[in-house]
Design a protein around this motif. Structure first.
Motif, mmCIF file in Angstrom:
data_model
loop_
_atom_site.group_PDB
_atom_site.id
_atom_site.type_symbol
_atom_site.label_atom_id
_atom_site.label_comp_id
_atom_site.label_asym_id
_atom_site.label_seq_id
_atom_site.Cartn_x
_atom_site.Cartn_y
_atom_site.Cartn_z
ATOM 1 N N LEU A 189 -21.396 -11.263 -9.746
ATOM 2 C CA LEU A 189 -21.269 -11.728 -8.388
ATOM 3 C C LEU A 189 -20.057 -12.266 -7.753
ATOM 4 O O LEU A 189 -19.815 -11.732 -6.753
ATOM 5 N N ALA A 190 -19.539 -13.058 -8.471
ATOM 6 C CA ALA A 190 -18.331 -13.641 -7.944
ATOM 7 C C ALA A 190 -17.388 -12.755 -7.647
ATOM 8 O O ALA A 190 -16.604 -12.597 -6.771
ATOM 9 N N ALA A 191 -17.134 -11.899 -8.632
ATOM 10 C CA ALA A 191 -16.119 -10.790 -8.382
ATOM 11 C C ALA A 191 -16.214 -10.081 -7.428
ATOM 12 O O ALA A 191 -15.419 -9.746 -6.635
ATOM 13 N N VAL A 192 -17.500 -9.565 -7.198
ATOM 14 C CA VAL A 192 -18.011 -8.432 -5.943
ATOM 15 C C VAL A 192 -17.663 -9.524 -4.595
ATOM 16 O O VAL A 192 -17.077 -8.839 -3.844
ATOM 17 N N TYR A 193 -18.081 -10.823 -4.415
ATOM 18 C CA TYR A 193 -17.809 -11.330 -3.312
ATOM 19 C C TYR A 193 -16.451 -11.735 -2.967
ATOM 20 O O TYR A 193 -16.091 -11.509 -1.928
ATOM 21 N N LEU A 194 -15.735 -11.685 -4.076
ATOM 22 C CA LEU A 194 -14.339 -12.073 -4.002
ATOM 23 C C LEU A 194 -13.559 -10.828 -3.343
ATOM 24 O O LEU A 194 -12.471 -10.995 -2.808
ATOM 25 N N THR A 195 -14.172 -9.709 -3.474
ATOM 26 C CA THR A 195 -13.498 -8.450 -3.273
ATOM 27 C C THR A 195 -13.342 -8.621 -1.540
ATOM 28 O O THR A 195 -12.423 -8.118 -0.908
ATOM 29 N N VAL A 196 -14.370 -8.980 -1.122
ATOM 30 C CA VAL A 196 -14.711 -9.392 0.098
ATOM 31 C C VAL A 196 -13.564 -10.429 0.764
ATOM 32 O O VAL A 196 -13.220 -10.176 1.871
ATOM 33 N N GLU A 197 -13.698 -11.377 0.076
ATOM 34 C CA GLU A 197 -12.817 -12.621 0.553
ATOM 35 C C GLU A 197 -11.347 -12.264 0.553
ATOM 36 O O GLU A 197 -10.728 -12.851 1.212
ATOM 37 N N ALA A 198 -10.836 -11.631 -0.502
ATOM 38 C CA ALA A 198 -9.455 -11.360 -0.749
ATOM 39 C C ALA A 198 -8.956 -10.502 0.526
ATOM 40 O O ALA A 198 -9.406 -9.683 0.952
ATOM 41 N N ALA A 199 -7.883 -11.250 1.084
ATOM 42 C CA ALA A 199 -7.262 -10.625 2.521
ATOM 43 C C ALA A 199 -6.366 -9.314 2.222
ATOM 44 O O ALA A 199 -6.590 -8.366 2.844
ATOM 45 N N ASP A 200 -5.514 -9.215 1.171
ATOM 46 C CA ASP A 200 -4.692 -8.019 1.050
ATOM 47 C C ASP A 200 -5.302 -6.981 -0.001
ATOM 48 O O ASP A 200 -5.973 -7.323 -1.215
ATOM 49 N N GLN A 201 -5.089 -5.760 0.174
ATOM 50 C CA GLN A 201 -5.648 -4.718 -0.723
ATOM 51 C C GLN A 201 -5.151 -4.856 -2.145
ATOM 52 O O GLN A 201 -5.859 -4.780 -2.987
ATOM 53 N N ASP A 202 -3.874 -5.367 -2.421
ATOM 54 C CA ASP A 202 -3.698 -5.671 -3.699
ATOM 55 C C ASP A 202 -4.396 -6.391 -4.691
ATOM 56 O O ASP A 202 -5.359 -6.238 -5.596
ATOM 57 N N LEU A 203 -5.023 -7.641 -4.018
ATOM 58 C CA LEU A 203 -5.885 -8.480 -4.673
ATOM 59 C C LEU A 203 -7.122 -8.176 -4.557
ATOM 60 O O LEU A 203 -7.957 -8.355 -5.525
ATOM 61 N N LYS A 204 -7.584 -7.178 -3.451
ATOM 62 C CA LYS A 204 -8.931 -6.558 -3.405
ATOM 63 C C LYS A 204 -9.222 -5.626 -4.692
ATOM 64 O O LYS A 204 -9.990 -5.841 -5.545
ATOM 65 N N ARG A 205 -7.926 -5.083 -5.082
ATOM 66 C CA ARG A 205 -7.963 -4.025 -6.260
ATOM 67 C C ARG A 205 -8.247 -4.982 -7.593
ATOM 68 O O ARG A 205 -8.873 -4.604 -8.391
ATOM 69 N N VAL A 206 -7.620 -6.054 -7.713
ATOM 70 C CA VAL A 206 -7.717 -6.834 -8.829
ATOM 71 C C VAL A 206 -9.055 -7.191 -8.949
ATOM 72 O O VAL A 206 -9.664 -7.248 -10.112
ATOM 73 N N PHE A 207 -9.881 -7.679 -7.883
ATOM 74 C CA PHE A 207 -11.023 -8.237 -8.042
ATOM 75 C C PHE A 207 -12.006 -7.181 -8.199
ATOM 76 O O PHE A 207 -13.088 -7.270 -8.906
ATOM 77 N N ARG A 208 -12.023 -5.731 -7.799
ATOM 78 C CA ARG A 208 -12.682 -4.870 -8.070
ATOM 79 C C ARG A 208 -12.580 -4.500 -9.656
ATOM 80 O O ARG A 208 -13.713 -4.122 -10.188
#
Ligand code: HDD
Ligand code: HEM
Ligand code: HEM
Lengths: 347, 441
Positions: A189-208
């Protein structure tokens, strides 16, 4: 309203509060786990996203658990007494986790004279970080163990002796597997929510990527739990595998799980968030509906409840409370969970 | 150590810890909202800075209060399952209402702490006001639950089980109102004087600093008003105890024999064996006069209660004396400050007053701990007065010294960390301001 209506409505309220706790407060624990495992050149940025995501809301999210406890002891006092007596040890460990997680988080993020991220090499900061992460692991495991022990019908067996009474009910394969499932689920749950929270694409990829890994862990523990249930929690197994309702629930959860994975892999973060929440809800409601009508199997059902005067008053207060609560929660989430820029606490 | 004793010690320790943060959680929101309101009215930036500084400290204290409160909710069942099974249906709804107060508090505190730049100033102020009101509401509900343990109401007994339950009766009980009001005042007085003491200390080091002068002013208004009302509220509460809990009252006053024209014992160390109070100063007819406004009224003593149902007399009596003494010191200080204020001579230039405020800073919290000792130890051996014994309520779980030792260590460690963090926070404020003034033109 008859007594049975009251009992059904209040056990429904209990389940809703527990679900909301797992979806919100549970995910805050999951975020703590990811904070511990943040690695690589952008570890500090990951922690910053995590801290900013949970700081304004974790205390409000946490109150769902308190509501669960109060509704339980008000409406179903006999069940509360059995649970808190026989599961003294895992509940105490759960509490320790809650206390250490909350304190470590504020000590770390509100350190008075320094930027906690710049000071990450500072040993006190590192200590709080560790404590925050480790207690974020401990609490969801213990919550899962408690739920596993309650649902596998081990609490109410006649027993003598210290271990039989206070250890065996929860230190057994099935409750432990549910503990693992619960940890995997909140990290997912947390990882999925954090993909929305992260601002930049690079971090979004990390959380995905983290979301995909914890998705795998959730499925793995889900299968282990179901397989173990056959021998360890036969009533649950029976209900899930051999009834129409069970098939529907498993089907729903499996579909939601597939949808969430696809959405994570294709970067549809908001859909992934919805699907992940549906997975957690499916698991909890599946468990609750096969356990019905027992609260503590095999002797206490949800009809072993408080007198009608109490039940009616409790229901009325929950209803009135909800009228105030949900709009306030909505404002809170609107303020901090919008697509606006994230900033930390002002000083 | 017996398991019952360990359970009692764990409960007492957890509550004694929580109550400090709870009291701060009631009063700090009021004070920071007042500071922000003053800023909106006067446009003096020092008030805004003060509100933000206070808010930052409150964030830490509030979180520790929330987690230690969660421990308590569980401990009611972990340690006293017998009590909760019996009285859950009676006092549970109060805790549920309290739960919604917590929600409001946590939600709006989140907005207050993190929303400075996201909300309009008046919306932000309103959030602070809601936090304050919900803190007061949560104290009202939880102390009412405690008042119910002292004076159980709202049911009839059939074979030892409560029937014809009316859970709202607890909220109508006069004792609950006296107790809650006393607790809310205590929170304001204790926190107000603690904060006043800290800023007085900083003023002694940096005379005339505007931020600390503003802080001292707000803290003294909040703390001083409450401290002046506290003896009145305490007096009413004492009368209510005399009415409903005669054994507790006798222990509070160390009155062993029922007497007409009962004396008031100031100080002394009650001796349960001989039924005397050595080293005390006796004020003849004092107690009868205080309780019934009649110097010759009869006051029931401990002889009316079977020996096995006595609370520990010395602990209760001494704690009561400590609370009342602290209360009079704080009320006296409030009068002194009020007098200076009326004479329009600046408070912050009176070094003697500032030093006295520094010394008195911990007194309110001392009184809170002492007062709760009076209430809780004075109720022994009952968990629900005259209906359920503490020994009947305790869990069958053995080796309770293990959780007791664990939580004692954890809380000790947390207490040290909080003090250390707050100290650095305050020192940081002082440092920050020194640098600011040196950087000036
Ligand atoms: C700043 C703190 C403070 C101060 C100055 C006082 N008290 Fe107090 N007192 C408390 C803080 C407190 C408390 C810790 O908050 C208690 C425990 C239960 C409660 O509701 O309030 C309490 C309880 C308490 C009780 C026991 C109630 C019961 O068992 O049900 C009595 C009789 C009094 N108080 C009386 C007094 C009197 C006569 C005071 C005179 C000055 C006084 N208190 C000052
Ligand atoms: C006189 C006694 C008490 C008072 C005045 C009081 C008041 C408060 C206040 C004002 C808070 C808000 C948090 C904070 O300020 O730090 C709080 C938190 C809490 N208290 Fe207490 N409390 C008392 C005793 C208890 C008891 C006996 C319980 C357990 C049943 C309890 C359970 C809680 C819980 C669960 C929280 C956390 C709420 C959250 O997450 O925000 N309190 N209390
Ligand atoms: C308002 C909420 C409170 C509730 C519902 C509550 C409830 C309880 C319960 C259930 C017990 C155990 C049974 C017993 O010993 O009678 C207890 C004991 C105790 N509590 Fe409280 N309490 C409250 C507030 C406080 C506070 C704020 C303190 C602060 C110091 C406190 C101090 C103690 C002590 C010292 C004991 C042990 C008494 C003894 O065993 O001699 N209580 N309380």
């Amino acid at each position: 309203m008859t007594m049975t209506d009251l009992e059904l409505l209040l056990s429904g309220a209990l389940l809703i509060a527990l679900t909301l706790y797992v979806l919100t407060g549970g995910a805050d624990f999951g975020a703590g786990v990811w904070s511990l495992f943040a690695a690589g050149p952008r570890a500090t940025e990951q922690r910053r996203v995590i801290d900013r995501a949970i700081a304004p809301i974790w205390e409000a999210n946490h109150v769902w658990l308190i509501l669960v406890v109060t509704v339980l002891f008000t409406a179903f006092p006999a069940a509360f007494a059995v649970i808190s007596t026989r599961l003294h040890i895992p509940l105490t460990l759960l509490l320790l986790g809650i206390v250490l997680r909350g304190s470590a988080f504020v000590f770390r993020t509100h350190d008075p004279d320094s930027d906690p991220y710049r000071a990450e090499r500072h040993s006190a900061m590192r200590f709080w970080q560790w404590l925050f992460g480790l207690s974020s692991i401990l609490s969801p495991i213990m919550l899962g163990i408690v739920i596993g022990a309650i649902s596998s019908g081990r609490l109410d067996r006649e027993a003598v002796g210290l271990t039989e009474l206070f250890v065996r009910p929860w230190l057994a394969p099935w409750p432990l597997a549910v503990g693992g499932l619960s940890l995997a689920l909140v990290t997912f749950l947390a990882a999925v929510y954090l993909t929305v929270e992260a601002a930049d694409q690079d971090l979004k990829r990390v959380f995905r990527l983290k979301a995909a890994v914890s998705w795998g862990a959730t499925i793995l523990f889900g299968i282990i739990t179901l397989a173990l249930a056959r021998r360890e929690a036969p009533a649950i197994y029976q209900g899930l595998v051999h009834t129409g309702l069970g098939h529907v629930l498993i089907g729903f959860t499996a579909l939601a799980a597939m949808a969430s994975l696809v959405a994570v892999r294709t970067g549809r973060d908001r859909i992934a968030r919805l699907a992940a929440a549906a997975v957690a809800t499916g698991i909890l409601w599946g468990w609750a509906s096969v356990q019905y009508p027992y609260i503590v199997a095999p002797s206490l059902t949800l009809f072993d409840s408080a007198p009608p005067g109490t039940m009616g008053l409790l229901l009325a207060s929950l209803f009135l409370g909800a009228l105030l609560l949900f709009p306030s929660l909505y404002i809170l989430y609107r303020l901090f969970k919008g697509s606006r820029v994230q900033d930390g606490p002002d000083t | 150590m017996s398991d019952l004793l360990a359970a009692r010690a764990q409960m007492a320790m957890s509550l004694a810890f929580h109550i400090v943060f709870a009291a701060i959680g009631i009063a700090m929101p009021a004070m920071m909202t007042l500071a922000e309101w003053r800023w909106l009215r006067t446009k003096d930036d020092q008030y805004l800075l003060l509100a933000k500084r206070w808010a930052k400290g409150t964030a830490i204290l509030f979180a520790v209060g929330a987690v230690s409160g969660t421990v308590l909710s569980f401990e009611l069942g972990l340690l006293w399952p017998g009590f909760m099974e019996w009285s859950g249906p009676l006092i549970g709804p109060l805790f549920a209402l309290e739960g919604f107060a917590f929600f409001a508090e946590a939600i709006f505190l989140g907005m207050y702490l993190y929303g400075w730049s996201r909300m309009g100033p008046w919306a932000h102020l309103t959030a602070g006001f809601i936090v304050t009101m919900s803190g007061i509401a949560s104290a009202l509900f939880v102390v009412t639950a405690n008042a119910w343990m002292n004076v159980p109401v709202g049911f009839e007994l059939a074979d030892g089980q409560p029937v014809r339950i009316d859970p709202l009766a607890a909220l109508r009980s006069p004792h609950a109102w006296h107790e809650s009001f006393h607790m809310i005042l205590a929170a304001l007085a204790a926190t107000g004087f603690l904060v006043a003491g800290i800023h007085a200390f900083l003023l002694l080091r940096r005379p005339g600093d505007r931020l600390h002068r503003h802080a001292l002013g707000i803290a003294l208004w909040v703390g001083g008003m409450a401290a002046l009302l506290q003896p009145v509220s305490g007096h009413l509460l004492t009368q209510s105890v005399a009415h409903d809990q005669p054994a507790k009252l006798a222990a509070i006053e160390a009155l062993f024999q029922t007497q007409a024209g009962a004396p008031f014992h100031l100080g002394g160390i009650p001796d349960e064996e001989t039924g005397t109070v050595p080293y005390s100063i006796e004020i003849p007819h004092g107690l009868s006069l205080l309780l019934h406004a009649d110097p010759n009224a009869t006051v029931p003593g401990l002889d009316r209660t079977p020996r096995r149902d006595w609370p520990p007399v010395a602990v209760v009596h001494l704690s009561f004396q400590v609370m009342v003494a602290a209360g009079f010191v704080l009320a006296g200080l409030s009068l002194w400050c009020g007098w200076r204020w009326m004479k329009r001579t600046p408070l912050h230039e009176d070094a003697t007053l500032l030093r006295s405020l520094v010394v008195a800073a911990p007194l309110g919290f001392l009184a809170i701990e002492a007062g709760w000792t009076v209430t809780e130890v004075g109720r022994q051996p009952w968990v629900v007065y005259q209906l359920m014994r503490t020994s009947e309520a305790v869990t069958p779980m053995p080796s309770l010294w293990v959780p007791l030792a664990t939580f004692t260590l954890v809380y000790g460690f947390l207490a040290l960390t909080v003090v250390w963090t707050m100290w650095r926070h305050i020192a940081g404020t002082a440092e920050h301001r020194r640098m600011e003034s040196h950087a000036g033109p």
